[in-house]
Write an enzyme that holds these catalytic residues in place. Structure first.
Site, PDB file in Angstrom:
ATOM      1  N   VAL A 163       0.866  -1.173   0.000  1.00  4.63           N
ATOM      2  CA  VAL A 163       0.000   0.000   0.000  1.00  4.63           C
ATOM      3  C   VAL A 163       0.899   1.218   0.000  1.00  4.63           C
ATOM      4  CG1 VAL A 163      -1.782   1.286   1.248  1.00  4.63           C
ATOM      5  CG2 VAL A 163      -1.802  -1.220   1.290  1.00  4.63           C
ATOM      6  N   CYS A 164       0.534   2.228  -0.781  1.00  7.24           N
ATOM      7  CA  CYS A 164       1.225   3.510  -0.754  1.00  7.24           C
ATOM      8  C   CYS A 164       2.717   3.320  -1.100  1.00  7.24           C
ATOM      9  CB  CYS A 164       1.017   4.150   0.620  1.00  7.24           C
ATOM     10  SG  CYS A 164       1.348   5.925   0.725  1.00  7.24           S
ATOM     11  N   THR A 165       3.620   3.953  -0.371  1.00  9.64           N
ATOM     12  CA  THR A 165       5.049   3.853  -0.682  1.00  9.64           C
ATOM     13  C   THR A 165       5.661   2.528  -0.278  1.00  9.64           C
ATOM     14  OG1 THR A 165       5.553   5.009   1.394  1.00  9.64           O
ATOM     15  CG2 THR A 165       5.442   6.342  -0.609  1.00  9.64           C
ATOM     16  N   THR A 178       1.584   3.347  -6.452  1.00  4.42           N
ATOM     17  CA  THR A 178       2.179   3.912  -5.245  1.00  4.42           C
ATOM     18  C   THR A 178       1.494   5.242  -4.955  1.00  4.42           C
ATOM     19  OG1 THR A 178       4.296   4.353  -4.138  1.00  4.42           O
ATOM     20  CG2 THR A 178       4.056   5.190  -6.392  1.00  4.42           C
ATOM     21  N   GLY A 237      -2.598   2.441  -4.231  1.00  5.68           N
ATOM     22  CA  GLY A 237      -2.119   3.821  -4.231  1.00  5.68           C
ATOM     23  C   GLY A 237      -1.991   4.339  -2.805  1.00  5.68           C
TER      24      GLY A 237
END
Length: 226
Positions: free
Chosen positions: A102-104, A122, A152
């Site tokens: 998830v995310c970075t 990302t 994202g």
């Protein structure tokens, strides 16, 4: 009874709690699944806010996971250069059904060499960093490429987890969890994406994030140069 699913999510210093707790809420609603919070040691780990969580298992005690997930947060910059973490991810990915983030968190998968040739998502502020790891940048909220499933930024973790449940089990199970959670987003503003946010809001956020983005890119280039 079928063998329980083993789902593991990393906790680490300066993780973003919603990256983790959104998916954990979804996965914890799965029948016949064990959800583990994993870190090097069993000790309290502080998020990038006031929330502190305790891992449930150390890396050394982790079972072979069906799903390994790396959430994001400021702490991912350090994780990208943490040999112990990267080795654990590589080891688990060999037999995991799904390797996810998830995310970075996707940058950590990239640093471990686990996104080469895969499409991946990302946080919008980290999109320029992901291709350094030979990943194919996706701007989707949830990106599925074979057994790599990446979300994202931050709130996309819930969408990611529901999507993954539909792959692990089936769509009706994912829909039932969504209904239980009353996950029915109706944001008060249309500012949740750089494509829709007011220009002045986006400009201010870009200026605020610029130093961190520069440090992240420096770390990514250093890693790739090795």
């Amino acid at each position: 009874m079928a063998t329980p699913l083993e789902i593991g999510l990393l906790v680490f210093p300066d993780f973003t709690q919603l990256d983790l707790t959104g998916p954990v809420q979804v996965f914890s609603s799965l029948p016949n699944a064990n959800v583990h919070l994993l870190w090097k040691r069993i000790e309290p780990v502080k998020s990038d806010g006031p929330i502190v969580l305790s891992p449930t298992k150390a890396f050394a005690d982790s079972p072979q996971l069906d799903v390994i997930c790396v959430p994001g947060g400021y702490g991912t910059d350090a994780l990208m250069e943490d040999g112990e973490v990267l080795a654990f991810l590589r080891q688990q990915s060999r037999e995991a059904a799904y390797v996810t983030s998830v995310c970075t968190g996707s940058l950590v998968l990239g640093a471990a060499g686990l996104l080469k040739g895969y499409r991946a998502a990302t946080h919008w502020s980290a999109r320029e960093a992901l291709p350094y790891f030979d990943a194919i940048l996706s701007e989707e909220r949830v990106c599925v490429d074979r057994n790599r499933v990446t979300g994202g930024g931050i709130t996309a973790g819930i969408d990611f987890a529901l999507t993954l449940v539909s792959l692990l089990v089936d769509r009706p199970t994912a829909e039932a969890i969504q209904l239980r959670m009353e996950y029915n987003p109706a944001p008060p503003f249309n500012a949740g994406s750089p494509d829709t946010a007011p220009r002045q809001v986006l400009a201010a956020m870009r200026e605020k994030m610029a130093p961190g983005q520069a440090r992240r890119l420096e770390a990514v280039r250093r890693i790739v140069a090795r």
